[in-house]
Scaffold this active site. Structure first.
Site, short mmCIF file in Angstrom:
data_model
loop_
_atom_site.label_atom_id
_atom_site.label_comp_id
_atom_site.label_asym_id
_atom_site.label_seq_id
_atom_site.Cartn_x
_atom_site.Cartn_y
_atom_site.Cartn_z
N LYS A 121 0.81 -1.22 0.00
CA LYS A 121 0.00 0.00 0.00
C LYS A 121 0.85 1.27 0.00
O LYS A 121 0.43 2.30 -0.53
CB LYS A 121 -0.94 0.02 1.20
N LYS A 205 -5.18 -10.33 -7.13
CA LYS A 205 -6.43 -10.47 -6.39
C LYS A 205 -7.47 -9.44 -6.85
O LYS A 205 -7.09 -8.33 -7.27
CB LYS A 205 -6.07 -10.43 -4.90
N LYS A 208 -10.57 -3.41 -4.85
CA LYS A 208 -11.26 -2.12 -5.03
C LYS A 208 -10.39 -1.15 -5.81
O LYS A 208 -10.88 -0.25 -6.47
CB LYS A 208 -11.50 -1.45 -3.66
P1 TYM Z 1 -11.02 -4.86 3.72
O1 TYM Z 1 -12.11 -3.89 3.87
O2 TYM Z 1 -9.89 -4.52 2.83
O3 TYM Z 1 -11.61 -6.25 3.21
C1 TYM Z 1 -12.75 -6.82 3.81
C2 TYM Z 1 -12.69 -8.34 3.74
O4 TYM Z 1 -12.71 -8.77 2.36
C3 TYM Z 1 -11.67 -9.73 2.18
N1 TYM Z 1 -11.20 -9.66 0.79
C4 TYM Z 1 -11.16 -10.70 -0.04
N2 TYM Z 1 -11.48 -11.99 0.13
C5 TYM Z 1 -11.34 -12.83 -0.93
N3 TYM Z 1 -10.87 -12.43 -2.15
C6 TYM Z 1 -10.53 -11.12 -2.36
N4 TYM Z 1 -10.10 -10.72 -3.55
C7 TYM Z 1 -10.67 -10.20 -1.28
N5 TYM Z 1 -10.44 -8.87 -1.15
C8 TYM Z 1 -10.77 -8.54 0.13
C9 TYM Z 1 -10.59 -9.32 3.17
O5 TYM Z 1 -9.73 -10.40 3.44
C10 TYM Z 1 -11.42 -8.93 4.37
O6 TYM Z 1 -11.78 -10.07 5.13
N6 TYM Z 1 -7.80 -5.37 7.48
C11 TYM Z 1 -9.17 -5.73 7.13
C12 TYM Z 1 -10.21 -4.99 7.95
C13 TYM Z 1 -10.13 -5.22 9.42
C14 TYM Z 1 -10.35 -6.45 10.11
C15 TYM Z 1 -10.22 -6.12 11.51
C16 TYM Z 1 -10.63 -7.73 9.72
C17 TYM Z 1 -9.87 -4.27 10.36
N7 TYM Z 1 -9.92 -4.81 11.63
C18 TYM Z 1 -10.36 -7.11 12.49
C19 TYM Z 1 -10.77 -8.70 10.70
C20 TYM Z 1 -10.64 -8.40 12.08
C21 TYM Z 1 -9.33 -5.46 5.63
O7 TYM Z 1 -8.43 -5.50 4.89
O8 TYM Z 1 -10.56 -5.18 5.19
#
Ligand code: TYM
Length: 344
Positions: A121, A205, A208
């Protein structure tokens, strides 16, 4: 050292989603669908919209609250019931930030320097990244452990962050001589939806931030758009659908489409190959488009209905914040005592 076998607190699920940009099929299959499956299976769950994480990169303050409601709407539209699960906004529970600070003093610089998501990032210009972006996974550990959550449903890209949460939990327990204070949170990653790839490049992957709109299916796409994106998705020149799981090897785009089908249908890659192995993409792609549209359309419709009158979303979030605060308060009080902060 604490491990799950000696921790005997309640089993509890927590996960979070950032309010940044449109949700896509990867977010749905890697996270949202798992949340509702866990709720259906009877798990106690907390699901938060992580707005504190979102501001690790610049956000427009005029849009952030609406983006937050959109994620809450997606959680509810996917099937989470605010009477059964706790749906809330991260910044409405102050204990997350307090615990994150304490964890900043437990986590080691070297651990954070290994985080690949920060490297991805921050790109070539890490010096100009916010300190918050570097610290992101420490706040994530606080999100989980402020409720002593034991299980965390996420996509595969979160594996390393979960490993860090486990290290922070262990080190806190050791450093403060409080064995079993925090559990070792277990990632729940397995299943065909854990890593959904771009529809244009099976080695990247679905994300967004990909500038190619055709690389992802957004949760708010209409039926025609979904069907068109699937029809245009990349395959390869090897001809028909593979006839075995082994034959998926070296065919990342095709493997991805099979995985998407399996995750949406709640089945396995083997079963999809059993049905479509040897057939042409002219048969498989329309079937996948139908499945995706039938699965996602009710969710999209419900999201639109909820967002048309956000009062219902706001009521759920207020109630969620009350429930989450009630759980976090005694835990953060115990942390304060354990760390030795002054109290009267
Ligand atoms: P975020 O918002 O980027 O993503 C949300 C969830 O979507 C999953 N994800 C995917 N799963 C499968 N294939 C993909 N291409 C893909 N892209 C995204 C992510 O793995 C995530 O589960 N750091 C976290 C947010 C967070 C969190 C937490 C999660 C903050 N605190 C505590 C668990 C527990 C995140 O990247 O969210």
């Amino acid at each position: 050292m604490t491990d799950q076998s000696t921790y005997n607190g309640p089993q509890r699920v927590l996960s979070g989603i950032q309010p940044t940009g449109n949700l896509h099929l990867g977010n749905y299959l890697g996270a949202l669908k798992k949340f509702t499956d866990l709720e259906t299976a009877g798990w106690e769950g907390l699901y938060c919209v992580v707005d504190l994480h979102a501001i690790t990169v610049p956000q427009d303050p005029a849009l952030l609250a609406d983006q937050t409601r959109q994620i809450a709407a997606a959680m509810m539209a996917s099937g989470l019931d605010p009477d059964k699960s706790t749906i809330f906004v991260q910044s409405s529970v102050r204990a997350h930030t307090e615990l994150a600070w304490i964890f900043n003093c437990v986590a080691r610089m070297g651990w954070l320097e290994k985080m690949t998501q920060f490297k991805d990032k921050s790109g070539k210009d890490a010096e100009r990244s916010s300190v918050g972006l570097f610290d992101y996974p420490v706040l994530q550990a606080a999100d989980i452990l402020v409720y002593k959550a034991t299980h965390v449903p996420v996509g595969e890209d979160q594996k390393q962050h979960l490993e860090l949460s486990r290290n922070i939990a262990s080190r806190f327990n050791q450093q403060f001589n409080a064995p079993n204070f925090f559990p070792q949170p277990e990632p729940l990653i397995e299943g065909p939806g854990a890593r959904i790839m771009s529809l244009k490049d099976g080695t990247k992957k679905m994300s967004k931030s990909d500038p190619a709109e055709n690389s992802r299916i957004n949760l708010i796409d209409d039926a025609d758009t979904i069907a068109r994106k699937i029809k245009k998705s990349k395959t390869d020149t090897q001809g028909d659908m593979p006839e075995s799981v082994e034959a998926m090897e070296g065919r990342p785009e095709v493997a991805n489409l099979i995985g998407i089908y399996a995750a949406l249908a709640g089945t396995s890659d083997e079963a999809v190959i059993g049905e479509f192995g040897g057939k042409g993409f002219g048969t498989f792609k329309p079937a996948l488009a139908d499945l995706a549209v039938n699965h996602l359309a009710p969710i999209t419709d419900e999201m639109r209905r909820l967002l048309a009158d956000p009062a219902e979303i706001d009521r759920a979030l207020v109630k969620g914040a009350e429930k989450a605060n009630a759980l976090a308060e005694p835990i953060i009080e115990d942390v304060r005592k354990t760390v030795g902060f002054w109290q009267v």
